[in-house]
Design a protein around this motif. Structure first.
Motif, short mmCIF file in Angstrom:
data_model
loop_
_atom_site.label_atom_id
_atom_site.label_comp_id
_atom_site.label_asym_id
_atom_site.label_seq_id
_atom_site.Cartn_x
_atom_site.Cartn_y
_atom_site.Cartn_z
N LEU A 107 8.96 3.30 6.64
CA LEU A 107 10.40 3.24 6.39
C LEU A 107 11.16 3.00 7.70
CD1 LEU A 107 12.47 3.43 4.16
CD2 LEU A 107 12.53 5.91 4.48
N ALA A 108 10.74 3.68 8.76
CA ALA A 108 11.38 3.51 10.07
C ALA A 108 11.16 2.09 10.59
CB ALA A 108 10.83 4.53 11.05
N ASP A 109 9.95 1.57 10.43
CA ASP A 109 9.64 0.22 10.91
C ASP A 109 10.41 -0.83 10.13
OD1 ASP A 109 7.89 1.38 12.68
OD2 ASP A 109 6.07 0.93 11.51
N VAL A 110 10.53 -0.63 8.82
CA VAL A 110 11.26 -1.60 7.99
C VAL A 110 12.74 -1.60 8.35
CG1 VAL A 110 11.99 -2.14 5.64
CG2 VAL A 110 9.62 -1.50 6.09
N ASN A 111 13.32 -0.42 8.52
CA ASN A 111 14.74 -0.35 8.89
C ASN A 111 14.98 -0.98 10.26
OD1 ASN A 111 16.09 0.87 6.67
ND2 ASN A 111 15.19 2.84 7.18
N ALA A 112 14.03 -0.81 11.18
CA ALA A 112 14.16 -1.43 12.50
C ALA A 112 14.06 -2.95 12.39
CB ALA A 112 13.06 -0.90 13.43
N TYR A 113 13.18 -3.40 11.53
CA TYR A 113 13.02 -4.84 11.29
C TYR A 113 14.30 -5.42 10.70
CZ TYR A 113 11.62 -9.01 8.66
OH TYR A 113 11.58 -10.27 8.12
N PHE A 114 14.87 -4.75 9.71
CA PHE A 114 16.11 -5.23 9.09
C PHE A 114 17.26 -5.24 10.10
CE2 PHE A 114 14.75 -3.73 4.59
CZ PHE A 114 14.05 -4.91 4.41
N ALA A 115 17.29 -4.24 10.98
CA ALA A 115 18.38 -4.13 11.95
C ALA A 115 18.34 -5.26 12.98
CB ALA A 115 18.31 -2.78 12.66
N GLY A 116 17.17 -5.85 13.17
CA GLY A 116 17.03 -6.87 14.21
C GLY A 116 17.10 -8.29 13.71
N GLN B 31 0.81 -1.22 0.00
CA GLN B 31 0.00 0.00 0.00
C GLN B 31 0.84 1.27 0.00
OE1 GLN B 31 -3.02 -0.41 3.21
NE2 GLN B 31 -2.29 -2.51 3.39
N VAL B 32 2.17 1.14 -0.08
CA VAL B 32 3.06 2.27 0.14
C VAL B 32 2.79 3.46 -0.78
CG1 VAL B 32 4.90 1.36 -1.36
CG2 VAL B 32 5.48 2.95 0.49
N SER B 33 2.45 3.21 -2.03
CA SER B 33 2.22 4.30 -2.98
C SER B 33 1.00 5.15 -2.61
CB SER B 33 2.03 3.75 -4.40
OG SER B 33 3.21 3.12 -4.85
N PHE B 34 0.11 4.58 -1.80
CA PHE B 34 -1.13 5.28 -1.45
C PHE B 34 -1.09 5.91 -0.06
CE2 PHE B 34 -1.99 1.60 -4.18
CZ PHE B 34 -2.49 2.24 -5.30
N LEU B 35 0.03 5.75 0.64
CA LEU B 35 0.17 6.32 1.98
C LEU B 35 0.57 7.78 1.88
CD1 LEU B 35 2.17 3.44 3.74
CD2 LEU B 35 -0.31 3.76 3.68
N ASP B 36 0.23 8.57 2.91
CA ASP B 36 0.72 9.95 2.95
C ASP B 36 2.16 9.96 3.44
OD1 ASP B 36 0.75 9.87 5.79
OD2 ASP B 36 -1.33 10.58 5.89
N GLU B 37 2.80 11.10 3.42
CA GLU B 37 4.23 11.18 3.74
C GLU B 37 4.53 10.69 5.15
OE1 GLU B 37 8.00 14.32 3.62
OE2 GLU B 37 5.99 14.95 2.98
N ALA B 38 3.69 11.05 6.11
CA ALA B 38 3.92 10.63 7.50
C ALA B 38 3.85 9.11 7.62
CB ALA B 38 2.89 11.28 8.43
N GLN B 39 2.90 8.50 6.94
CA GLN B 39 2.76 7.05 6.98
C GLN B 39 3.92 6.36 6.27
OE1 GLN B 39 -1.15 7.03 5.13
NE2 GLN B 39 -2.13 6.44 7.05
#
Length: 415
Positions: A189-198, A176-184
């Motif tokens: 992006l923050a959640d994905v980077n945190a997931y990758f880091a762990g 759904q990323v293309s349909f999200l607003d900038e804040a979402q």
């Protein structure tokens, strides 16, 4: 939506889809067989053809079985060799649907009773793989049920199991990323980077990262897209520093290049090389002029179609300080030279001199992750990029803004 990206995972049930296609072809051949001849699906006798065979039913899930026994049942249930013969496609779909439904049930029970992490992970794989096939054959609830299961196991105390759940949840959000607003998008992006880091990164994670970054790009948020491509490229270049798979290395490199390109507005661009005339050319030497960098190729229809517009713009604004640098993606100089001569192109064109780095891999092309052409980047008098896609009327508008009014030129941009 979840199911499209789940195809990145290993799917043991996917042969069922192929069987559906094969069944359709066999049925069609049988229907079109000449009179008196039998197609692949034709019956041996008219009497047998009229016989009503019972619809095949897969083996039921054993009521009393431990996790490992359930996994053994799943292997047998989904073994293509154990599938019966089907009279038509509808029968096959009905059978595969039952197989998948029983796989979900057995996988769920195996997961709930698993004492070993490895067993739990395998059970989870079976559940998701069954949902994938259900979705592909039209089950409307499959994606929703898969997401619910993913959310449930995301909180599992076993890191390997929780990681699988989190991955599927992230993939669903990524769709759904293309349909999200900038804040979402920033939160994703923050959640994905945190997931990758762990976790220990896998090849499928790179595919998820690329999908998310390109989704943000499609939403026209280029600054955030640059951040996404850049952060993912940094993460995966470290994780796979010793990677020898050329395709994977190229994918990471394209991410790095794309991040550079999206960060160009307001900053200088690096373009240099040897022209077809054998001269050295560097865009830095053109500072003080407005320069269009045109990434193109003779085999590119849209590139050729844009040429008259660029020529008209050049004729109208060259005397006021407008220059063009062509960067060709052709693999040899001959077709480029013939094209330039035939079209009477007045500006210089750079072509890679490295036979191992041509086309999309040419230094000036790969450095900025150019992935489609024509790409036309406009640079102002200070040497800073003002547009990443100055084409058509937009080129004329920008030139007028930077250089003022120009004399009339037949077919000029923006007219």
């Amino acid at each position: 939506m979840l199911m499209k990206c789940l195809s990145l995972m290993k799917v043991r049930l996917v042969f069922a889809i192929a069987m559906l296609g094969a069944m359709s072809s066999a049925t069609l051949l049988a229907q079109n067989a000449p009179a008196g001849k039998k197609g692949p699906a034709a019956s041996k006798t008219d009497a047998k053809k009229e016989e009503k065979k019972p619809i095949p039913v897969p083996k039921a899930v054993p009521e009393k079985a431990n996790a490992k026994e359930l996994l053994t049942y799943l292997e047998t249930l989904n073994d293509q060799k154990s599938f019966p013969e089907f009279s038509d496609r509808t029968e096959l779909i009905a059978y595969v649907t039952q197989v998948c439904q029983r796989s979900v049930t057995a996988g769920g029970r195996a997961f709930a009773s698993a004492k070993e992490t490895k067993t739990a992970v395998e059970a989870v794989d079976w559940v998701f793989e069954a949902y994938i096939v259900l979705s592909r054959i039209g089950n409307e609830k499959a994606a929703e049920n898969a997401l619910a299961f993913a959310q449930k196991i995301s909180g599992d105390k076993r890191p390997e199991v929780a990681s699988l759940g989190k991955r599927y949840v992230i993939v669903d959000r990524a769709q759904q990323v293309s349909f999200l607003d900038e804040a979402q998008q920033k939160q994703l992006l923050a959640d994905v980077n945190a997931y990758f880091a762990g976790k220990k990164l896998e090849r499928t994670d790179l595919g998820i990262a690329s999908f998310i970054a390109s989704g943000i790009e499609r939403s026209r948020n280029l600054k955030l897209a640059a951040l996404a491509y850049g952060s993912f490229a940094q993460t995966f270049s470290k994780a796979f520093a010793n990677e020898k798979d050329a395709q994977m290395v190229a994918m990471i490199s394209r991410m790095q290049g794309t991040a550079r390109r999206f960060n160009l507005p307001g900053n200088p661009i690096k373009v240099s090389g040897q022209t077809l005339d054998g001269e050295k050319l560097d865009i830095k030497d053109l500072k003080g002029k407005v320069v269009l960098v045109d990434y193109w190729a003779t085999w590119c229809g849209p590139c050729v179609a844009e040429m008259p517009n660029i020529i008209a713009s050049y004729d109208a604004y060259h005397d006021k300080g407008f220059e063009v640098i062509g960067v060709s993606l052709d693999n040899s100089p001959r077709p480029v030279a013939e094209f330039l001569k035939a079209k009477e192109i007045p500006w210089k064109t750079i072509l890679s001199q490295d036979p191992t780095a041509l086309g999309w891999e040419a230094p000036n092309v790969s450095y900025y992750g150019i992935s489609s052409i024509p790409t036309t980047i406009l640079v102002d008098q200070k040497g800073n990029v003002v547009s990443l896609q100055a084409r058509g009327a937009e080129l004329g508008r920008l030139l007028k803004q930077l250089l003022g009014e120009a004399g009339k030129a037949k077919g000029a941009a923006g007219e």
